[in-house]
Every structure is written in structure tokens, then in C-alpha cells.
Design a protein around this motif. Structure first.
Motif, short mmCIF file in Angstrom:
data_model
loop_
_atom_site.label_atom_id
_atom_site.label_comp_id
_atom_site.label_asym_id
_atom_site.label_seq_id
_atom_site.Cartn_x
_atom_site.Cartn_y
_atom_site.Cartn_z
N ALA A 176 0.82 -1.21 0.00
CA ALA A 176 0.00 0.00 0.00
C ALA A 176 0.85 1.25 0.00
O ALA A 176 0.54 2.23 -0.71
N THR A 177 1.94 1.27 0.76
CA THR A 177 2.80 2.46 0.79
C THR A 177 3.51 2.65 -0.54
O THR A 177 3.65 3.78 -1.02
N ALA A 178 3.97 1.56 -1.14
CA ALA A 178 4.61 1.67 -2.45
C ALA A 178 3.63 2.23 -3.47
O ALA A 178 4.00 3.05 -4.32
N ARG A 179 2.37 1.80 -3.38
CA ARG A 179 1.35 2.30 -4.30
C ARG A 179 1.06 3.78 -4.04
O ARG A 179 0.84 4.55 -4.97
N LEU A 180 1.08 4.18 -2.78
CA LEU A 180 0.84 5.58 -2.43
C LEU A 180 1.95 6.47 -2.98
O LEU A 180 1.68 7.54 -3.54
N LEU A 181 3.20 6.04 -2.85
CA LEU A 181 4.33 6.88 -3.25
C LEU A 181 4.58 6.86 -4.75
O LEU A 181 4.99 7.87 -5.33
N ARG A 182 4.43 5.69 -5.37
CA ARG A 182 4.61 5.54 -6.82
C ARG A 182 5.92 6.15 -7.30
O ARG A 182 5.93 7.01 -8.20
N LEU A 183 7.00 5.74 -6.72
CA LEU A 183 8.30 6.26 -7.15
C LEU A 183 8.54 5.84 -8.60
O LEU A 183 8.45 4.66 -8.93
#
Length: 224
Positions: free
Chosen positions: A111-118
Motif C-alpha cells: 500500500a505504501t509503495a502504491r501511495l508513493l509511486r516512485l
């Protein structure tokens, strides 16, 4: 729809902490993850039910552990209620100027990776989160810096699998960890081992062409 099992262990000495049997899937309105958590002896010790929207914000969170239950969502930052799981006693609503939730479940890494979308290796961002620790599900604020250090494409049986590697720094404690994610599945991270997977990871759809969420400016900061 991926279904599988994560094994949890102490990242320092390898002591088994239990398992998490999960299923997850992206959809037109976001992504949902549901799991049942068991202790080292196989007895039920909790559950995770997390839904995020297409931009990675928590639409619904329900955690259960140690006789406690937490329900939360993104509302004026993030808002949650912690209560006794069986009776609802002691319910207390709290709010914090954070962007999302986190905890030991691999769901929160996805979920955090999806939120940040680096967007590419070398990109990094800082994010403020509310973390819940079992068994009491006590909340604390955590500030993390995520750096996308690698993106590799693997081909197997004609299918491509993109694996992203993240370096995650807890800016409050100085703890550093590395996580490897493929779509909506965590392949490995400190204290987390993917024991089995019944179906390939799901890839998230391409980002919608939407303007930046103005509320993100204070708590998700892409660093130069």
C-alpha cells in the motif's frame, strides 16, 4: 487473484512469529488485501483487511489482534478507532495528520509503495504514517523515507515479472530495511518470507491522469 502465505519471523534472530494466509486483488476502484494471521503454534492470532483507492489512500482498514480491533480510513489525514474486539468497549476515535497506515503485515508495504509511486530507480520520498503494533495495536507516528533502488524485469514461461527493490529508512529510529515487491506481492523483506503463492502477482493498472492530491504535500514529499 494472488493467494498465498507469508511467514513472519524475528528479523534479528529468526525466531518464528507465525504465518499470514492472504489473498489480494486490484480492481477498478483500488486494491484489497485480506488475511488471517496465526501464531507459531497455528492458533488464530488476528486478521488484516485493507482497502486502498486507486491513488493508494486507505479507504478502509480493519485490524484484529490480541483481543483488540482497529478500524480506520483516510479522513482529515487518517482517523481510526481502537476498541475491544468482542465487546466494542473502550472505543476511542483518534486522528492524525498522516497519509496512511502501516504495521507488520506485508499489505502495508504494498500500500505504501502504491501511495508513493516512485517512478524510477533513484527516486525517493518521505511519508508520515500511523503504525499499529500487535498484540495491543497501540498506535504511533512513524516517518519513513522510501528509495527505489532497483527495478528488474524477469521472464519466465513467456511472462514478465517486474521486481522493485526499496530501501526504507525509519527516520525516527534510524532503522533501515530492504523490501522486494512484485506487483501486489512482497517477495521478501526483513521478518517476512513468501512461503507459497497460488497465482502470479497482480500488476497495478497505469496511474490515472489525475492532478496531485493537495493534501499529500505536507506528508508525502518527493526529495530532490
Amino acid at each position: 487473484m494472488p493467494r498465498g502465505t507469508y511467514r513472519h519471523h524475528d528479523p534479528h534472530d529468526g525466531t518464528p512469529l507465525g504465518t499470514e494466509r492472504f489473498q489480494c486483488a486490484p480492481g477498478p476502484t483500488g486494491w484489497r488485501y485480506v488475511s488471517g494471521v496465526a501464531g507459531p503454534d497455528g492458533t488464530d492470532s488476528g486478521s488484516v483487511d485493507l482497502t486502498i483507492d486507486t491513488r493508494g489512500r486507505p479507504v478502509r482498514l480493519e485490524l484484529r489482534a490480541g483481543g483488540w480491533q482497529v478500524r480506520g480510513a483516510a479522513l482529515n489525514g487518517v482517523t481510526w478507532v481502537r476498541m475491544a474486539a468482542r465487546t466494542g468497549e473502550g472505543a476511542e476515535e483518534r486522528n492524525a495528520p498522516a497519509r496512511a497506515f502501516t504495521g507488520p503485515s506485508p499489505a502495508f508495504l504494498v500500500a505504501t509503495a502504491r501511495l508513493l509511486r516512485l517512478p524510477e530507480p533513484g527516486a525517493h520520498a518521505r511519508v508520515r504514517l500511523i503504525t499499529f503494533a500487535p498484540p495491543a495495536l497501540a498506535a504511533r507516528t512513524a516517518t519513513e523515507r522510501w528509495t527505489l533502488t532497483g527495478r528488474d524485469v524477469h521472464t519466465s514461461d513467456g511472462a514478465e515479472l517486474t521486481v522493485d527493490t526499496y530501501l526504507i529508512d525509519d527516520l525516527d529510529t534510524g532503522e533501515r530495511r530492504t523490501a522486494h515487491l512484485a506487483g501486489d506481492v512482497v517477495l521478501s523483506a526483513p521478518g517476512i518470507e513468501l512461503a507459497d503463492l497460488d497465482a502470479p502477482p497482480s500488476a497495478f493498472p497505469q496511474d490515472p491522469a489525475e492532478p496531485q492530491d493537495p493534501d499529500a504535500a505536507a506528508d508525502v514529499m518527493t526529495e530532490e
